[in-house]
Design an enzyme around this catalytic site. Sequence first.
Site, mmCIF file in Angstrom:
data_model
loop_
_atom_site.group_PDB
_atom_site.id
_atom_site.type_symbol
_atom_site.label_atom_id
_atom_site.label_comp_id
_atom_site.label_asym_id
_atom_site.label_seq_id
_atom_site.Cartn_x
_atom_site.Cartn_y
_atom_site.Cartn_z
ATOM 1 N N ASP A 253 -0.877 2.920 0.335
ATOM 2 C CA ASP A 253 -0.713 1.501 0.024
ATOM 3 C C ASP A 253 0.681 1.203 -0.517
ATOM 4 O OD1 ASP A 253 -1.921 -1.216 -0.453
ATOM 5 O OD2 ASP A 253 -1.395 -0.702 -2.515
ATOM 6 N N VAL A 255 4.020 1.496 -0.146
ATOM 7 C CA VAL A 255 4.929 2.544 -0.606
ATOM 8 C C VAL A 255 6.266 1.989 -1.073
ATOM 9 C CG1 VAL A 255 3.847 4.274 0.875
ATOM 10 C CG2 VAL A 255 5.842 3.013 1.717
ATOM 11 N N GLU A 290 1.975 1.863 4.383
ATOM 12 C CA GLU A 290 2.185 0.418 4.368
ATOM 13 C C GLU A 290 3.528 0.197 3.688
ATOM 14 O OE1 GLU A 290 0.442 -3.787 2.605
ATOM 15 O OE2 GLU A 290 0.160 -1.912 1.517
ATOM 16 N N HIS A 319 2.967 -10.863 12.264
ATOM 17 C CA HIS A 319 3.453 -12.210 11.979
ATOM 18 C C HIS A 319 3.863 -12.927 13.251
ATOM 19 C CE1 HIS A 319 3.054 -10.872 8.005
ATOM 20 N NE2 HIS A 319 4.309 -10.669 7.666
ATOM 21 N N HIS A 401 -7.065 -6.459 6.413
ATOM 22 C CA HIS A 401 -7.678 -7.001 5.198
ATOM 23 C C HIS A 401 -6.704 -7.898 4.452
ATOM 24 C CE1 HIS A 401 -5.391 -3.731 3.263
ATOM 25 N NE2 HIS A 401 -5.492 -4.471 2.173
ATOM 26 N N ASP A 402 -5.417 -7.519 4.426
ATOM 27 C CA ASP A 402 -4.413 -8.319 3.726
ATOM 28 C C ASP A 402 -4.212 -9.672 4.379
ATOM 29 O OD1 ASP A 402 -3.453 -7.112 1.401
ATOM 30 O OD2 ASP A 402 -2.151 -5.756 2.508
ATOM 31 N N GLY A 405 -7.709 -11.590 4.033
ATOM 32 C CA GLY A 405 -8.215 -11.793 2.681
ATOM 33 C C GLY A 405 -7.268 -12.500 1.743
#
Length: 608
Positions: A253, A255, A290, A319, A401-402, A405
């Site tokens: 996660d 980094v 990530e 994006h 998820h990012d 969420g």
Amino acid sequence: MADRATPHPFRLWAPEARHVEVEVDGARHPMHAVPDRPGWWQATAPADPGGSDYGFRLDGGELLPDPRSARQPYGPDGPSRLVDHAAFHWSDTPWQGRALPGSVLYELHIGTFTPEGTFDAAAERLDHLAGLGVHLVELMPVCPFPGRHGWGYDGVSLWAVHEPYGGPDGLKRFVDAAHRRGIGVVLDVVHNHLGPAGNHLPRFGPYFTDRHHTPWGAAVNLDAPGSDEVRDYLLGSALAWLRDYRIDGLRLDAVHALADDRATPFLEELSREVDRLGAATGRPLFLIAESDLNDPRTTAPREAGGLGLTAQWSDDFHHALHAALTGESQGYYADFAGRPDGPPQAVAGLPRGPLAALARTLTRGWLHDGTWSSFRQRTHGRPLDRHRTPGHRLLGYLQTHDQVGNRALGDRISATASPGLLAAAAALVLASPFTPMLFMGEEWGAATPWQYFTDHTDPDLAEAVRQGRRREFAQHGWKAEEIPDPQARSTVAASTLDWSEPDREPHRALLAWYRELIRLRSAHPALIDPDLSAVEARYDEAERWLVVHRGPYRVAANLSAEPRTVPLGGVHTATLAAFGCPGAPSPSGPRDRLPLPAASVAVVRTTG
């Protein structure tokens, strides 16, 4: 447990303590300093290796859980429990591992993948993933956190497994079940911070440092005094997942938030140790970062001065694809929508439209590779050598998820995009030069949102999170009552997949499309060719069509609300798959052009 007790060794790093005791099943035993390892304490005490509860007392204080605990049956604040990893019975089905290149990943959250929210319930759905054609399941973090529900990024016991999910044996059963179906397992781990509650590490030693500051406060100590032991703690945790639980790879996660000034970065050290373990076990273990840096050195070999990680997420591709489908241009989407805000000389080289941005990421890996970022108000990224860096070192995805969420309502793209647009996006992901990743439920266009939820047991912390979420989105025009309450059980329920959806339209058709695309990847190697320099993308910004060239194949997508006829750059010879259209030239028309209805996509083979 006394009749099963045997002498068991206990060790602890507590460099500032003057006196340490280990308490096992209620009995206290003094610990002694380890002569050849400063700061370490050790003792041997009677214990059941597969079930004794224990903890440590520093200088006569309260009972604290073991920082290296493999199980926290009472939550992160309670005593630890010994786990005998050798006692678990793995199935006899041989598992040689699964390499990342060529694989399709599937990200899921154990707590909302099924209504039960457990490893065992998730394992019962693995046949669905096997039928889909998934090669690797990426689990969101499973370390313990206070309460029952949460995303997992507030974990605090980095060697343990969240008890409500099923604890250590539950995770092993899930991994074993996945391997029996030929599916590997990736685990998301968080090294850049710990959660706001239940973190006892600072009481044991300098696990954190004020030398650096992060969005979560003091940084994890990777370079200050005592950092050798902190690094060893994190390395040991990472290797334990791969060794004791037979996990195939780790997703690291954020980094970019690891503050580390040492000559040998922690990530380089981690990649070296994982490679050593892979060689010892004969399995292709791997690391996925990530990273927000857009830096090819993250995945460059250590021998070439890189960190040696296997792959990294590419938010730029997400994006660009999201902006092309939705037209959103707020925040960081501005550059990808073709609306960069900056000095004319800085934005001169940026694409002026979402399809141009999408074409650039498909052929160059990133949009920002040393270009102006209006969101950051500076130049960002570093060029990736597309002739030498294979595309499989970047993960490509439509949703994560990012990206779901962290929206105000946790709305998936399926809430606004038609099935035809979703199908087009799926083809662009699954036939890209990148390693594709799906987010749970995406394959059938799940109507359920995936919202931000917590279960903090501290009422003050719960209220702070609730109000903070509302303040954040109030700045973007949302009313407080519109933002889902993170602490409400209804928020978790709303975010749980509805497994009745795949059996009805339009979900059934989309699921069949995903299955077909993944099948095509195996049948036609050119569709997974990672050579970025061989990818060509042609588009028309005004007419909103895009054609991606993959060797002799074409992925032709019409993202507009009107029919289009697109040039194939070759003569059509066969249609491999199509959604919303016949996928063939008009009988009376030229065979190098393909008519596409509104919101449709076709994968075809060409010649010439």
